[in-house]
Design a protein around this motif. Structure first.
Motif, PDB file in Angstrom:
ATOM      1  N   LEU A  34       0.839  -1.195   0.000  1.00  0.00           N
ATOM      2  CA  LEU A  34       0.000   0.000   0.000  1.00  0.00           C
ATOM      3  C   LEU A  34       0.873   1.243   0.000  1.00  0.00           C
ATOM      4  O   LEU A  34       1.814   1.350   0.797  1.00  0.00           O
ATOM      5  N   CYS A  36       1.131   5.717  -0.576  1.00  0.00           N
ATOM      6  CA  CYS A  36       0.443   6.991  -0.388  1.00  0.00           C
ATOM      7  C   CYS A  36      -0.213   7.429  -1.696  1.00  0.00           C
ATOM      8  O   CYS A  36       0.389   7.333  -2.768  1.00  0.00           O
ATOM      9  N   LYS A  37      -1.453   7.919  -1.604  1.00  0.00           N
ATOM     10  CA  LYS A  37      -2.166   8.386  -2.787  1.00  0.00           C
ATOM     11  C   LYS A  37      -1.551   9.647  -3.369  1.00  0.00           C
ATOM     12  O   LYS A  37      -1.726   9.950  -4.543  1.00  0.00           O
ATOM     13  N   ILE A  38      -0.870  10.409  -2.564  1.00  0.00           N
ATOM     14  CA  ILE A  38      -0.330  11.686  -3.018  1.00  0.00           C
ATOM     15  C   ILE A  38       1.087  11.526  -3.551  1.00  0.00           C
ATOM     16  O   ILE A  38       1.386  11.889  -4.682  1.00  0.00           O
ATOM     17  N   GLN A  40       2.997   8.544  -3.453  1.00  0.00           N
ATOM     18  CA  GLN A  40       3.321   7.173  -3.864  1.00  0.00           C
ATOM     19  C   GLN A  40       4.414   6.524  -3.017  1.00  0.00           C
ATOM     20  O   GLN A  40       4.992   5.511  -3.391  1.00  0.00           O
ATOM     21  N   CYS A 105       0.844   9.469   6.168  1.00  0.00           N
ATOM     22  CA  CYS A 105       1.988   9.147   5.326  1.00  0.00           C
ATOM     23  C   CYS A 105       3.253   9.714   5.972  1.00  0.00           C
ATOM     24  O   CYS A 105       3.283  10.867   6.377  1.00  0.00           O
ATOM     25  N   GLN A 110       0.021  13.143   4.396  1.00  0.00           N
ATOM     26  CA  GLN A 110      -1.388  13.150   4.018  1.00  0.00           C
ATOM     27  C   GLN A 110      -2.110  12.061   4.790  1.00  0.00           C
ATOM     28  O   GLN A 110      -1.541  11.068   5.212  1.00  0.00           O
ATOM     29  N   VAL A 113      -4.455   7.994   7.330  1.00  0.00           N
ATOM     30  CA  VAL A 113      -4.655   6.754   6.604  1.00  0.00           C
ATOM     31  C   VAL A 113      -4.988   5.614   7.567  1.00  0.00           C
ATOM     32  O   VAL A 113      -5.136   4.480   7.149  1.00  0.00           O
ATOM     33  N   GLU A 128      -8.736   2.295   1.969  1.00  0.00           N
ATOM     34  CA  GLU A 128      -9.590   3.345   1.400  1.00  0.00           C
ATOM     35  C   GLU A 128      -8.826   4.647   1.189  1.00  0.00           C
ATOM     36  O   GLU A 128      -9.142   5.428   0.304  1.00  0.00           O
ATOM     37  N   ARG A 129      -7.841   4.880   2.009  1.00  0.00           N
ATOM     38  CA  ARG A 129      -7.088   6.131   1.923  1.00  0.00           C
ATOM     39  C   ARG A 129      -5.715   5.934   1.296  1.00  0.00           C
ATOM     40  O   ARG A 129      -4.878   6.825   1.339  1.00  0.00           O
ATOM     41  N   LEU A 130      -5.497   4.736   0.743  1.00  0.00           N
ATOM     42  CA  LEU A 130      -4.196   4.442   0.157  1.00  0.00           C
ATOM     43  C   LEU A 130      -4.371   3.861  -1.237  1.00  0.00           C
ATOM     44  O   LEU A 130      -5.453   3.411  -1.602  1.00  0.00           O
ATOM     45  N   ASP A 131      -3.291   3.844  -2.007  1.00  0.00           N
ATOM     46  CA  ASP A 131      -3.281   3.197  -3.312  1.00  0.00           C
ATOM     47  C   ASP A 131      -2.534   1.866  -3.216  1.00  0.00           C
ATOM     48  O   ASP A 131      -1.708   1.682  -2.328  1.00  0.00           O
TER      49      ASP A 131
END
Ligand SMILES: [Zn+2]
Length: 141
Positions: A34, A36-38, A40, A105, A110, A113, A128-131
């Motif tokens: 997993l 971070c969405k922002i 990575q 993160c 961010q 998470v 849900e809050r991660l990629d």
């Protein structure tokens, strides 16, 4: 006037509504890394967690509206749980005004998470809050 309109509840028709405390937690490891969405950054590598919590918890919104003095939250469902903080690659902590601890993160902060359970000190992180790290990028070492 006889009021005999009592209808007996039929047990077989009852939907399974109440979840036992333990029923929502199952042993499960995260099958994917997993990130971070922002930014990575890898937050946790795959196969590091020990349980899955299939429940909703209130998490603070990633962006708080200004001019409101309490923490705004939204219900987020589903968390991977891990006891050892060193299971994470990059993670940081924030503390809400209510004293709750949340995971963010470790690189860009961010989130949150996930959160820390104050009683068990388990760390819970939500996909849900991660990629998910794409498989093609997984081979770099
Ligand atoms: Zn980040």
């Amino acid at each position: 006037m006889s009021s005999s309109s009592l209808s007996l509840p039929s047990a077989s028709m009852k939907p399974l509504e109440k979840e036992e405390n333990n029923g929502a937690v199952e042993a499960k490891t995260n099958e994917e890394t997993l990130v971070c969405k922002i930014c990575q950054t890898v937050v946790i590598l795959k196969n590091m967690t020990t349980e899955w919590l299939n429940e909703e918890r209130e998490l603070p919104l990633p962006r708080q509206k200004k001019g409101i003095d309490h923490t705004q939250t939204e219900p987020v469902r589903g968390y991977f749980g891990v006891k050892d903080i060193f299971a994470f690659e990059n993670v940081g902590f924030t503390r809400s005004s209510e004293g709750k601890r949340f995971l963010v993160c470790g690189e860009c902060e961010q989130g949150p998470v996930g959160y820390v359970d104050p009683e068990t000190e388990m760390n819970y992180v939500t996909p849900e809050r991660l990629d998910v790290l794409q498989a093609s990028q997984d081979g770099k070492n």
